[in-house]
Scaffold this active site. Sequence first.
Site, PDB file in Angstrom:
ATOM      1  CG  ASP A   7      -1.848   1.152   1.292  1.00 22.71           C
ATOM      2  OD1 ASP A   7      -2.240   1.670   0.217  1.00 22.71           O
ATOM      3  OD2 ASP A   7      -2.198   1.575   2.411  1.00 22.71           O
ATOM      4  CD  GLU A  67      -4.719   1.371  -3.030  1.00 24.90           C
ATOM      5  OE1 GLU A  67      -5.904   1.081  -2.820  1.00 24.90           O
ATOM      6  OE2 GLU A  67      -4.042   2.060  -2.251  1.00 24.90           O
ATOM      7  CG  ASP A 140      -1.381   2.788   6.422  1.00 21.59           C
ATOM      8  OD1 ASP A 140      -1.616   3.509   5.440  1.00 21.59           O
ATOM      9  OD2 ASP A 140      -1.555   3.152   7.601  1.00 21.59           O
TER      10      ASP A 140
END
Length: 164
Positions: A7, A67, A140
């Site tokens: 992430d 991502e 996260d």
Amino acid sequence: MRVLGIDPGLAIMGYGIIDVEGNRLRPVEYGVIETTSKTDYPKRLFQLHVELKKIIESSKPEEVAMEELFFNKNITTAISVAQARGVEILTCMEMGLPIYEYTPLQIKQAVVGYGRAEKHQVQEMVKMFLHLKEIPKPDDAADGLAIAITHIHSAKSKAHFELK
């Protein structure tokens, strides 16, 4: 197969490492790399590089799922996250790992089955898929695991990037 989910972030980069053993997913490690705003910007980017490289060297993932960035209304934040993501991509490429990218919508769809799912729904499903006693913290880290799960559940039809 071992997958590293990332992430992207500058202040906090979440990550999750999952092994696939048949149909079973086994969490190996998850956490965050944090940099402080009191540190010079270039040093923060370098810190991300050094810490991510250590994680890759110690865990030896075979593939990386990351991502994709989505548009952020705060352009300053968007630029800093984009630069951090560039460092994270470069580090993975330097380590010879293929990188697969997924949008937030794809991640929610793969993990929850609904592209407009709320954050807590994604976290609950991560907990369930990995047979964890509690939701991974911070958020996260849970996101890093969700990204790895997305990659594992995908048909790998998404384009990937690697040095040949």
